[in-house]
Design a protein around this motif. Structure first.
Motif, PDB file in Angstrom:
ATOM      1  N   GLU A 137       0.803  -1.220   0.000  1.00 35.65           N
ATOM      2  CA  GLU A 137       0.000   0.000   0.000  1.00 35.65           C
ATOM      3  C   GLU A 137       0.836   1.270   0.000  1.00 35.65           C
ATOM      4  N   ASN A 138       1.940   1.253   0.733  1.00 36.30           N
ATOM      5  CA  ASN A 138       2.755   2.459   0.885  1.00 36.30           C
ATOM      6  C   ASN A 138       4.106   2.256   0.202  1.00 36.30           C
ATOM      7  N   VAL A 139       4.220   2.774  -1.016  1.00 39.28           N
ATOM      8  CA  VAL A 139       5.451   2.666  -1.803  1.00 39.28           C
ATOM      9  C   VAL A 139       5.903   4.083  -2.132  1.00 39.28           C
ATOM     10  N   LYS A 140       7.118   4.409  -1.697  1.00 38.38           N
ATOM     11  CA  LYS A 140       7.654   5.756  -1.909  1.00 38.38           C
ATOM     12  C   LYS A 140       8.980   5.674  -2.646  1.00 38.38           C
ATOM     13  N   VAL A 141       9.193   6.612  -3.574  1.00 41.98           N
ATOM     14  CA  VAL A 141      10.447   6.682  -4.317  1.00 41.98           C
ATOM     15  C   VAL A 141      11.220   7.906  -3.851  1.00 41.98           C
ATOM     16  N   GLU A 142      12.514   7.722  -3.710  1.00 40.11           N
ATOM     17  CA  GLU A 142      13.416   8.776  -3.239  1.00 40.11           C
ATOM     18  C   GLU A 142      13.305  10.050  -4.072  1.00 40.11           C
ATOM     19  N   LYS A 143      13.180  11.159  -3.361  1.00 41.86           N
ATOM     20  CA  LYS A 143      13.264  12.481  -3.981  1.00 41.86           C
ATOM     21  C   LYS A 143      14.548  13.174  -3.548  1.00 41.86           C
ATOM     22  N   GLY A 144      15.015  12.830  -2.360  1.00 40.38           N
ATOM     23  CA  GLY A 144      16.250  13.389  -1.807  1.00 40.38           C
ATOM     24  C   GLY A 144      16.659  12.568  -0.602  1.00 40.38           C
ATOM     25  N   SER A 145      17.748  12.962   0.043  1.00 43.52           N
ATOM     26  CA  SER A 145      18.277  12.168   1.154  1.00 43.52           C
ATOM     27  C   SER A 145      17.359  12.163   2.378  1.00 43.52           C
ATOM     28  N   ASN A 146      16.400  13.083   2.408  1.00 46.71           N
ATOM     29  CA  ASN A 146      15.479  13.151   3.539  1.00 46.71           C
ATOM     30  C   ASN A 146      14.019  13.123   3.085  1.00 46.71           C
ATOM     31  N   SER A 147      13.811  12.755   1.827  1.00 46.41           N
ATOM     32  CA  SER A 147      12.455  12.776   1.287  1.00 46.41           C
ATOM     33  C   SER A 147      12.242  11.574   0.365  1.00 46.41           C
ATOM     34  N   PRO A 148      11.193  10.803   0.669  1.00 44.41           N
ATOM     35  CA  PRO A 148      10.213  10.948   1.734  1.00 44.41           C
ATOM     36  C   PRO A 148      10.878  10.841   3.115  1.00 44.41           C
ATOM     37  N   PHE A 149      10.132  11.179   4.158  1.00 41.34           N
ATOM     38  CA  PHE A 149      10.719  11.387   5.477  1.00 41.34           C
ATOM     39  C   PHE A 149      10.937  10.085   6.256  1.00 41.34           C
ATOM     40  N   LEU A 150      11.554   9.115   5.640  1.00 44.38           N
ATOM     41  CA  LEU A 150      11.862   7.847   6.294  1.00 44.38           C
ATOM     42  C   LEU A 150      12.802   8.023   7.485  1.00 44.38           C
ATOM     43  N   PRO A 151      13.870   8.824   7.385  1.00 45.31           N
ATOM     44  CA  PRO A 151      14.761   8.941   8.551  1.00 45.31           C
ATOM     45  C   PRO A 151      14.017   9.367   9.823  1.00 45.31           C
ATOM     46  N   GLY A 152      13.128  10.335   9.705  1.00 45.22           N
ATOM     47  CA  GLY A 152      12.372  10.795  10.866  1.00 45.22           C
ATOM     48  C   GLY A 152      11.430   9.735  11.395  1.00 45.22           C
ATOM     49  N   LYS A 153      10.819   8.984  10.490  1.00 43.65           N
ATOM     50  CA  LYS A 153       9.899   7.919  10.915  1.00 43.65           C
ATOM     51  C   LYS A 153      10.650   6.816  11.655  1.00 43.65           C
ATOM     52  N   LEU A 154      11.865   6.524  11.221  1.00 43.91           N
ATOM     53  CA  LEU A 154      12.679   5.535  11.922  1.00 43.91           C
ATOM     54  C   LEU A 154      13.036   6.049  13.315  1.00 43.91           C
ATOM     55  N   GLN A 155      13.424   7.311  13.399  1.00 43.10           N
ATOM     56  CA  GLN A 155      13.845   7.876  14.680  1.00 43.10           C
ATOM     57  C   GLN A 155      12.700   7.979  15.684  1.00 43.10           C
ATOM     58  N   THR A 156      11.500   8.176  15.211  1.00 46.27           N
ATOM     59  CA  THR A 156      10.369   8.368  16.127  1.00 46.27           C
ATOM     60  C   THR A 156       9.626   7.073  16.438  1.00 46.27           C
ATOM     61  N   GLY A 157      10.169   5.952  16.024  1.00 46.19           N
ATOM     62  CA  GLY A 157       9.621   4.665  16.425  1.00 46.19           C
ATOM     63  C   GLY A 157       8.455   4.146  15.600  1.00 46.19           C
ATOM     64  N   LYS A 158       8.266   4.688  14.408  1.00 48.97           N
ATOM     65  CA  LYS A 158       7.163   4.198  13.571  1.00 48.97           C
ATOM     66  C   LYS A 158       7.405   2.756  13.110  1.00 48.97           C
ATOM     67  N   TYR A 159       8.675   2.370  12.991  1.00 49.11           N
ATOM     68  CA  TYR A 159       9.008   1.037  12.482  1.00 49.11           C
ATOM     69  C   TYR A 159       9.729   0.209  13.541  1.00 49.11           C
ATOM     70  N   ASP A 160       9.413  -1.093  13.530  1.00 52.39           N
ATOM     71  CA  ASP A 160      10.070  -2.045  14.417  1.00 52.39           C
ATOM     72  C   ASP A 160      11.377  -2.560  13.820  1.00 52.39           C
ATOM     73  N   LEU A 161      11.475  -2.459  12.502  1.00 56.08           N
ATOM     74  CA  LEU A 161      12.571  -3.097  11.787  1.00 56.08           C
ATOM     75  C   LEU A 161      12.823  -2.349  10.480  1.00 56.08           C
ATOM     76  N   PHE A 162      14.087  -2.275  10.086  1.00 52.98           N
ATOM     77  CA  PHE A 162      14.457  -1.673   8.808  1.00 52.98           C
ATOM     78  C   PHE A 162      15.278  -2.699   8.043  1.00 52.98           C
ATOM     79  N   ILE A 163      14.807  -3.047   6.854  1.00 49.29           N
ATOM     80  CA  ILE A 163      15.504  -4.002   5.995  1.00 49.29           C
ATOM     81  C   ILE A 163      15.895  -3.283   4.715  1.00 49.29           C
ATOM     82  N   VAL A 164      17.137  -3.441   4.312  1.00 53.48           N
ATOM     83  CA  VAL A 164      17.600  -2.925   3.026  1.00 53.48           C
ATOM     84  C   VAL A 164      18.011  -4.144   2.201  1.00 53.48           C
ATOM     85  N   ALA A 165      17.200  -4.442   1.208  1.00 55.43           N
ATOM     86  CA  ALA A 165      17.455  -5.646   0.409  1.00 55.43           C
ATOM     87  C   ALA A 165      16.816  -5.488  -0.957  1.00 55.43           C
ATOM     88  N   PRO A 166      17.587  -5.655  -1.991  1.00 55.50           N
ATOM     89  CA  PRO A 166      19.036  -5.781  -1.987  1.00 55.50           C
ATOM     90  C   PRO A 166      19.715  -4.410  -1.912  1.00 55.50           C
TER      91      PRO A 166
END
Length: 183
Positions: free
Chosen positions: A58-87
């Motif tokens: 449902e939620n698919v975002k493509v990079e616009k910049g190093s901080n957009s979409p705002f994934l870094p902030g969502k990780l820092q504020t506890g929105k996610y339990d886990l971060f996977i980078v693959a591949p």
């Protein structure tokens, strides 16, 4: 369980990774948000997998910049339990290993680590020598993995807060471990 999943521009084992993402999402009813680097979008389209990702998540975002979409902030504020980078491409792996955070995925790894979000990275270039991978047309391509790329993977292994995954199949083990912890 909420998972942020980063996809970079690596085509090696990409088909398998996408299939595993979908399988695990459906098997465990996971809430997976997909974050795709600029080159990741290009490679997913080349492999004709971009629409498959859009259809299954449902939620698919493509990079616009190093901080957009705002994934870094969502990780820092506890929105996610886990971060996977693959591949993860050899370039992304090298940047993370050397503390460079100038793309959405590399910045998100850095910020997620600061917030102690468990981070798993699958860099296919993890063993020196020759490997075979599938091209979008179904043909096989031989790749020669450089010593330098393997050294960067070893640096990732030593970083606090990062776990290296050595095959797409290991992603299943990681997810199952977290699912079982939640039960």
């Amino acid at each position: 369980m909420r998972i942020a999943w980063g996809i970079t521009g690596c085509g090696d084992r990409l088909i398998e990774v996408v299939d595993i993402m979908i399988e695990l999402k459906n098997k465990y009813n996971l809430d997976i948000d997909v974050y795709i680097s600029k080159n990741g979008e290009f490679v997913l389209r080349w492999y004709k997998l971009f629409d498959k990702i859009k259809e299954n998540f449902e939620n698919v975002k493509v990079e616009k910049g190093s901080n957009s979409p705002f994934l870094p902030g969502k990780l820092q504020t506890g929105k996610y339990d886990l971060f996977i980078v693959a591949p993860a491409t050899a370039n992304t792996t090298a940047k993370i290993a050397h503390g460079i955070a100038d793309t959405l995925i590399t910045n998100s790894v850095a910020q997620g680590m600061k917030a102690r979000v468990p981070t798993y990275i699958y860099p296919p270039d993890n063993k020196e020598g020759t490997v075979e991978t599938l091209l979008p047309n179904g043909k096989t391509l031989k790749l020669y993995i450089r010593k330098l790329d393997v050294e960067n993977v070893k640096k990732l292994e030593e970083m606090e807060g990062i776990e290296v995954i050595y095959s797409p199949e290991e992603i299943r083990d990681v997810i199952e471990e977290y699912v079982n912890k939640k039960d």
